[in-house]
Design an enzyme around this catalytic site. Structure first.
Site, short mmCIF file in Angstrom:
data_model
loop_
_atom_site.label_atom_id
_atom_site.label_comp_id
_atom_site.label_asym_id
_atom_site.label_seq_id
_atom_site.Cartn_x
_atom_site.Cartn_y
_atom_site.Cartn_z
N ASN A 299 -32.40 -25.32 -6.98
CA ASN A 299 -33.60 -26.16 -7.12
C ASN A 299 -34.79 -25.36 -7.64
OD1 ASN A 299 -32.64 -28.00 -4.17
ND2 ASN A 299 -32.53 -28.70 -6.27
N ASN B 256 -32.18 -32.65 -16.62
CA ASN B 256 -31.69 -31.31 -16.23
C ASN B 256 -31.00 -30.59 -17.38
OD1 ASN B 256 -32.60 -32.11 -13.76
ND2 ASN B 256 -30.58 -32.29 -12.79
N SER C 165 -35.20 -34.64 -8.81
CA SER C 165 -36.02 -35.36 -7.83
C SER C 165 -37.51 -35.03 -8.05
CB SER C 165 -35.59 -34.99 -6.41
OG SER C 165 -35.57 -33.60 -6.24
N LYS D 294 -28.55 -24.04 -2.56
CA LYS D 294 -29.19 -25.22 -3.15
C LYS D 294 -30.65 -24.91 -3.47
CE LYS D 294 -29.45 -29.86 -3.87
NZ LYS D 294 -30.16 -30.86 -3.09
N ALA E 243 -28.74 -39.03 -7.40
CA ALA E 243 -29.32 -40.35 -7.14
C ALA E 243 -30.68 -40.44 -7.80
CB ALA E 243 -29.46 -40.59 -5.64
N ASN F 167 -34.41 -31.08 0.73
CA ASN F 167 -34.38 -29.86 -0.06
C ASN F 167 -35.19 -28.79 0.67
OD1 ASN F 167 -32.83 -30.42 -2.34
ND2 ASN F 167 -34.52 -31.44 -3.38
N ASN G 140 -35.81 -27.68 -10.68
CA ASN G 140 -36.69 -28.83 -10.41
C ASN G 140 -38.08 -28.74 -11.03
OD1 ASN G 140 -34.42 -29.24 -8.80
ND2 ASN G 140 -35.55 -30.37 -7.27
N GLY H 217 -31.67 -41.76 0.23
CA GLY H 217 -31.55 -42.67 1.37
C GLY H 217 -30.95 -44.01 0.94
N ASN I 36 -29.26 -36.25 -15.42
CA ASN I 36 -30.04 -36.57 -14.22
C ASN I 36 -31.51 -36.19 -14.37
OD1 ASN I 36 -29.13 -37.62 -11.58
ND2 ASN I 36 -30.30 -35.88 -10.80
O1 KPL Z 1 -30.99 -31.30 -6.30
C1 KPL Z 1 -31.36 -31.65 -7.38
C2 KPL Z 1 -32.63 -32.40 -7.41
O2 KPL Z 1 -32.92 -33.07 -8.40
O3 KPL Z 1 -33.35 -32.32 -6.39
C3 KPL Z 1 -30.61 -31.25 -8.63
C4 KPL Z 1 -29.40 -30.45 -8.21
C5 KPL Z 1 -31.49 -30.42 -9.51
C6 KPL Z 1 -30.07 -32.43 -9.37
O4 KPL Z 1 -31.04 -33.13 -10.07
#
Ligand code: KPL
Length: 305
Positions: free
Chosen positions: A190, A204, A256, A186, A127, A103, A194, A12, A253
């Site tokens: 995930n 990751n 999330s 997706k 993000a 998600n 995740n 967001g 990354n």
């Molecule tokens: O969508 C993602 C998340 O972190 O929710 C990924 C693709 C795993 C990227 O970090």
């Protein structure tokens, strides 16, 4: 254009900053008054590869301040989506479009019950929330939007305008007629990444160099793909390869789910691995790795209170 971004989390905050930076009147809607005041006064600090910038956005915890809004990006977690949307109902006019970017797929039915018109958004934008109002933009993955059911020409036009607006703000977006399949892809990715990163407490990309974690990733993805197929979804020929590619592209990354665990917040494990487990049960498919990931993260969550 006046736009509302509901949910001041990583995605967001990123969307609000990029859209405001493109010259739109952006309102970030929070449910916490103090945090909204803080963001309204300091703006959003966006960390990007090329440096750091501060973007002014309007922020509030009071939807009544906004008036009617034509375009709303719903960026709260899936478990909060239905509640957030109910707060938004007074902002919706006959021309309003809500784009829901959670998600998982479990919340779709609830949104369809509440909202007259909404589009599903699936994004691979990276993000990471560094602090309230401070977000790192870790990569510009593609975003897809589309409707889950048949809509008329004016709704299609609104979606097309939204795609153009997002692209002009630097959010690379395409409209897709097969958005449910995109959402399932997706979900499969995930399901593989995740919860494992949350349990391993790693970025990751680290999953690829930890043999036991990589083996679990592959099994979790294969199970999820089998459930997707049984659910009638046309899936890509190599879901494991696709997930490994995402790990590589988002190597640095923090997923999330790991961000949530580190901040001791409820995660989306129910909406991701939990969804695979529930859907698998309908078809009598065994998904032991997804079950173990679900239980593992739930055990972590139980220690948060
Ligand atoms: O969508 C993602 C998340 O972190 O929710 C990924 C693709 C795993 C990227 O970090």
């Amino acid at each position: 254009m006046k736009i509302c971004v509901a949910g001041p989390g990583a995605l967001g905050s990123l969307f609000a900053a990029l859209l405001a930076n493109a010259g739109h009147e952006v309102w970030l809607l929070d449910h916490r008054v103090e945090r909204a005041r803080f963001v309204a006064s300091q703006g959003i600090i966006l960390h990007e590869a090329q440096g750091q910038r501060v973007v002014s956005v309007r922020a509030t915890a009071d939807p009544a301040q906004l008036g009617l809004i034509k375009l709303i990006f719903l960026c709260v977690k899936s478990a909060a989506a239905a509640g957030a949307v109910r707060r938004l109902l007074p902002l919706l006019g006959p021309d309003s479009l809500v784009v829901a970017l959670q998600n998982g797929i479990a919340h779709h039915r609830l949104l369809a019950e509440i909202l007259p018109l909404w589009a599903l958004g699936v994004t691979a934008q990276g993000a990471t929330m560094l602090a309230p109002g401070v977000v790192r933009h870790g990569g510009c993955g593609p975003t897809s939007v589309g409707f889950l059911s048949e809509v008329g020409a004016s709704a299609q036009r609104r979606l097309q305008e939204t795609v153009e607006l997002m692209n002009s703000a630097g959010i690379a977006t395409t409209s897709r007629s097969d958005i449910l399949a995109v959402a399932w892809h997706k979900l499969i990715v995930n399901a593989g990444i995740n919860a494992l990163t949350a349990l391993e407490n790693c970025a990751n990309g680290d999953l690829l160099v930890r043999p036991a974690a990589l083996a679990s990733l592959k099994e979790a993805v294969q199970e999820a793909a089998q459930v997707a197929k049984a659910s009638g979804v046309q899936i890509a020929p190599d879901p494991v390869g696709m997930t490994i590619e995402v790990c590589r592209n988002t190597a640095a990354n923090i997923s999330s789910m790991l961000q949530d665990v580190r901040r001791r917040r409820q995660t989306e494990v129910e909406a991701i691995n939990g969804m695979i487990v529930r859907q698998a049960a309908l078809f009598g498919i065994q998904v032991p790795v997804n079950q173990a990931l679900l239980t593992g993260v739930q055990t972590l969550e139980a220690k948060f209170t």
